[in-house]
Design a protein around this motif. Sequence first.
Motif, PDB file in Angstrom:
ATOM      1  N   GLN A 111      19.944  87.943  59.275  1.00 48.36           N
ATOM      2  CA  GLN A 111      18.949  87.609  58.248  1.00 48.36           C
ATOM      3  C   GLN A 111      18.843  86.096  58.085  1.00 48.36           C
ATOM      4  O   GLN A 111      17.796  85.565  57.735  1.00 48.36           O
ATOM      5  N   LYS A 112      19.940  85.405  58.374  1.00 52.61           N
ATOM      6  CA  LYS A 112      19.920  83.940  58.265  1.00 52.61           C
ATOM      7  C   LYS A 112      19.283  83.322  59.494  1.00 52.61           C
ATOM      8  O   LYS A 112      18.638  82.279  59.427  1.00 52.61           O
ATOM      9  N   THR A 113      19.496  83.937  60.657  1.00 53.76           N
ATOM     10  CA  THR A 113      18.952  83.424  61.916  1.00 53.76           C
ATOM     11  C   THR A 113      18.703  84.574  62.887  1.00 53.76           C
ATOM     12  O   THR A 113      19.641  85.166  63.413  1.00 53.76           O
ATOM     13  N   PRO A 114      17.440  84.899  63.146  1.00 53.55           N
ATOM     14  CA  PRO A 114      17.129  86.017  64.042  1.00 53.55           C
ATOM     15  C   PRO A 114      17.686  85.802  65.448  1.00 53.55           C
ATOM     16  O   PRO A 114      17.916  86.759  66.180  1.00 53.55           O
ATOM     17  N   ILE A 115      17.925  84.556  65.851  1.00 53.79           N
ATOM     18  CA  ILE A 115      18.489  84.284  67.182  1.00 53.79           C
ATOM     19  C   ILE A 115      19.904  84.857  67.264  1.00 53.79           C
ATOM     20  O   ILE A 115      20.365  85.251  68.342  1.00 53.79           O
ATOM     21  N   GLY A 116      20.601  84.884  66.147  1.00 54.13           N
ATOM     22  CA  GLY A 116      21.940  85.482  66.118  1.00 54.13           C
ATOM     23  C   GLY A 116      22.986  84.683  66.876  1.00 54.13           C
ATOM     24  O   GLY A 116      23.952  85.244  67.382  1.00 54.13           O
ATOM     25  N   LYS A 117      22.774  83.372  66.947  1.00 51.97           N
ATOM     26  CA  LYS A 117      23.754  82.540  67.670  1.00 51.97           C
ATOM     27  C   LYS A 117      24.295  81.446  66.762  1.00 51.97           C
ATOM     28  O   LYS A 117      23.632  81.017  65.808  1.00 51.97           O
ATOM     29  N   ILE A 118      25.482  81.000  67.107  1.00 54.51           N
ATOM     30  CA  ILE A 118      26.113  79.892  66.403  1.00 54.51           C
ATOM     31  C   ILE A 118      26.146  78.672  67.330  1.00 54.51           C
ATOM     32  O   ILE A 118      26.158  78.860  68.551  1.00 54.51           O
ATOM     33  N   PRO A 119      26.088  77.458  66.752  1.00 57.01           N
ATOM     34  CA  PRO A 119      26.186  77.121  65.346  1.00 57.01           C
ATOM     35  C   PRO A 119      24.877  77.364  64.591  1.00 57.01           C
ATOM     36  O   PRO A 119      23.805  77.398  65.175  1.00 57.01           O
ATOM     37  N   LEU A 120      25.034  77.481  63.268  1.00 56.80           N
ATOM     38  CA  LEU A 120      23.889  77.582  62.367  1.00 56.80           C
ATOM     39  C   LEU A 120      24.169  76.624  61.213  1.00 56.80           C
ATOM     40  O   LEU A 120      25.214  76.720  60.562  1.00 56.80           O
ATOM     41  N   LEU A 121      23.221  75.717  60.991  1.00 56.56           N
ATOM     42  CA  LEU A 121      23.366  74.773  59.877  1.00 56.56           C
ATOM     43  C   LEU A 121      22.737  75.369  58.629  1.00 56.56           C
ATOM     44  O   LEU A 121      21.616  75.894  58.690  1.00 56.56           O
ATOM     45  N   GLU A 122      23.450  75.293  57.520  1.00 51.51           N
ATOM     46  CA  GLU A 122      22.874  75.665  56.213  1.00 51.51           C
ATOM     47  C   GLU A 122      22.805  74.391  55.390  1.00 51.51           C
ATOM     48  O   GLU A 122      23.835  73.745  55.143  1.00 51.51           O
ATOM     49  N   THR A 123      21.604  74.007  55.007  1.00 53.49           N
ATOM     50  CA  THR A 123      21.445  72.767  54.237  1.00 53.49           C
ATOM     51  C   THR A 123      21.898  73.004  52.795  1.00 53.49           C
ATOM     52  O   THR A 123      22.045  74.157  52.362  1.00 53.49           O
ATOM     53  N   GLY A 124      22.088  71.903  52.081  1.00 52.53           N
ATOM     54  CA  GLY A 124      22.539  71.999  50.683  1.00 52.53           C
ATOM     55  C   GLY A 124      21.572  72.783  49.827  1.00 52.53           C
ATOM     56  O   GLY A 124      21.975  73.388  48.819  1.00 52.53           O
ATOM     57  N   ASP A 125      20.267  72.805  50.227  1.00 51.85           N
ATOM     58  CA  ASP A 125      19.283  73.543  49.422  1.00 51.85           C
ATOM     59  C   ASP A 125      18.948  74.910  50.037  1.00 51.85           C
ATOM     60  O   ASP A 125      17.893  75.488  49.758  1.00 51.85           O
ATOM     61  N   GLY A 126      19.850  75.407  50.906  1.00 54.18           N
ATOM     62  CA  GLY A 126      19.744  76.796  51.335  1.00 54.18           C
ATOM     63  C   GLY A 126      18.817  77.085  52.500  1.00 54.18           C
ATOM     64  O   GLY A 126      18.473  78.233  52.747  1.00 54.18           O
ATOM     65  N   ARG A 127      18.412  76.049  53.275  1.00 53.70           N
ATOM     66  CA  ARG A 127      17.607  76.301  54.474  1.00 53.70           C
ATOM     67  C   ARG A 127      18.533  76.400  55.686  1.00 53.70           C
ATOM     68  O   ARG A 127      19.624  75.827  55.680  1.00 53.70           O
ATOM     69  N   PHE A 128      18.057  77.100  56.717  1.00 54.59           N
ATOM     70  CA  PHE A 128      18.901  77.326  57.898  1.00 54.59           C
ATOM     71  C   PHE A 128      18.270  76.709  59.141  1.00 54.59           C
ATOM     72  O   PHE A 128      17.048  76.771  59.316  1.00 54.59           O
ATOM     73  N   LEU A 129      19.108  76.129  59.995  1.00 59.26           N
ATOM     74  CA  LEU A 129      18.634  75.545  61.262  1.00 59.26           C
ATOM     75  C   LEU A 129      19.585  75.957  62.380  1.00 59.26           C
ATOM     76  O   LEU A 129      20.776  75.635  62.347  1.00 59.26           O
ATOM     77  N   PRO A 130      19.048  76.690  63.407  1.00 57.22           N
ATOM     78  CA  PRO A 130      19.880  77.039  64.568  1.00 57.22           C
ATOM     79  C   PRO A 130      19.776  75.969  65.655  1.00 57.22           C
ATOM     80  O   PRO A 130      19.037  74.986  65.496  1.00 57.22           O
ATOM     81  N   GLU A 131      20.457  76.191  66.760  1.00 60.05           N
ATOM     82  CA  GLU A 131      20.428  75.358  67.973  1.00 60.05           C
ATOM     83  C   GLU A 131      21.221  74.054  67.766  1.00 60.05           C
ATOM     84  O   GLU A 131      20.787  73.147  67.048  1.00 60.05           O
ATOM     85  N   SER A 132      22.327  73.982  68.486  1.00 56.64           N
ATOM     86  CA  SER A 132      23.256  72.856  68.302  1.00 56.64           C
ATOM     87  C   SER A 132      22.579  71.490  68.442  1.00 56.64           C
ATOM     88  O   SER A 132      22.839  70.578  67.648  1.00 56.64           O
ATOM     89  N   ASN A 133      21.699  71.344  69.432  1.00 54.88           N
ATOM     90  CA  ASN A 133      21.131  70.009  69.639  1.00 54.88           C
ATOM     91  C   ASN A 133      20.044  69.682  68.616  1.00 54.88           C
ATOM     92  O   ASN A 133      19.848  68.513  68.272  1.00 54.88           O
ATOM     93  N   ALA A 134      19.364  70.715  68.088  1.00 52.25           N
ATOM     94  CA  ALA A 134      18.423  70.477  66.985  1.00 52.25           C
ATOM     95  C   ALA A 134      19.214  70.077  65.735  1.00 52.25           C
ATOM     96  O   ALA A 134      18.792  69.193  64.972  1.00 52.25           O
ATOM     97  N   ILE A 135      20.364  70.706  65.553  1.00 55.23           N
ATOM     98  CA  ILE A 135      21.219  70.359  64.399  1.00 55.23           C
ATOM     99  C   ILE A 135      21.690  68.907  64.527  1.00 55.23           C
ATOM    100  O   ILE A 135      21.671  68.142  63.555  1.00 55.23           O
ATOM    101  N   LEU A 136      22.081  68.514  65.764  1.00 56.89           N
ATOM    102  CA  LEU A 136      22.486  67.112  65.967  1.00 56.89           C
ATOM    103  C   LEU A 136      21.342  66.164  65.596  1.00 56.89           C
ATOM    104  O   LEU A 136      21.553  65.142  64.945  1.00 56.89           O
ATOM    105  N   CYS A 137      20.118  66.502  66.031  1.00 54.52           N
ATOM    106  CA  CYS A 137      18.970  65.626  65.727  1.00 54.52           C
ATOM    107  C   CYS A 137      18.755  65.515  64.228  1.00 54.52           C
ATOM    108  O   CYS A 137      18.490  64.431  63.699  1.00 54.52           O
ATOM    109  N   HIS A 138      18.879  66.640  63.526  1.00 52.94           N
ATOM    110  CA  HIS A 138      18.664  66.615  62.077  1.00 52.94           C
ATOM    111  C   HIS A 138      19.753  65.792  61.377  1.00 52.94           C
ATOM    112  O   HIS A 138      19.458  64.909  60.565  1.00 52.94           O
ATOM    113  N   LEU A 139      21.012  66.071  61.727  1.00 58.35           N
ATOM    114  CA  LEU A 139      22.118  65.378  61.046  1.00 58.35           C
ATOM    115  C   LEU A 139      22.211  63.910  61.469  1.00 58.35           C
ATOM    116  O   LEU A 139      22.702  63.069  60.719  1.00 58.35           O
TER     117      LEU A 139
END
Length: 205
Positions: free
Chosen positions: A46-74
């Motif tokens: 329900q948090k990520t239909p891809i069903g893979k880790i890592p999954l980033l959860e932001t402080g305001d409750g949004r979710f971002l999958p894909e390790s390299n997308a998470i790196l870009c965001h952080l």
Amino acid sequence: MITIHGMADSGNCYKPRLLMALLGRPFRHAEVSWRDGGTASKAFRQKTPIGKIPLLETGDGRFLPESNAILCHLGEGTRFVPDDAFERARMLAWMFFEQYSHEPNVAVRRSLLCYPEMADVATPERLASTLRGGNSALEVMEERLAGHDWLVGDAPSLADIALYAYTHVADEGGFDLAAFAGIRGWLARVTALDGYRPRDWLPGA
Ligand SMILES: N[C@@H](CCC(=O)N[C@@H](CS)C(=O)NCC(=O)O)C(=O)O
């Protein structure tokens, strides 16, 4: 505070943990593993239909999958993202290379050899093709790192973090780094970065 949902042993999950450590930023780790069915659970899907880790959860409750997308965001606005647009694109090129040419061979071969759950799919053909593909990817990295300290420009970037994650455990996948002196020097430079933490480090531990 952000939460990184992931598995302590996974290189993909190590990438955002390492970036946060290098930046000296606090975060939470929530252990989710494919080994005990955690990534397949309804609650996780329900948090990520891809069903893979890592999954980033932001402080305001949004979710971002894909390790390299998470790196870009952080990494946005930090010293790990080049200011110059072309250098930034070069960094992304290495990160796409990591996902398409490196991780599917170097990381997958490691999981085939290290995880008993993978034994039935670790066929001789698959082990041979991932060995071939992984060595080709390492040769591409070596070509750059034989003459440069970092993958892009003259400073560490998100590309170095992305590619470090599985290159530093390539031996566990049966890859011999003896012939890759440039890569070995680069691995040592990453380890020497201020704030560096090893793969098994978890915040608060
Ligand atoms: N492209 C994804 C790959 C993520 C990935 O394959 N994660 C593995 C653990 S390292 C996973 O969640 N596997 C569970 C599954 O495939 O069900 C990323 O870079 O985040």
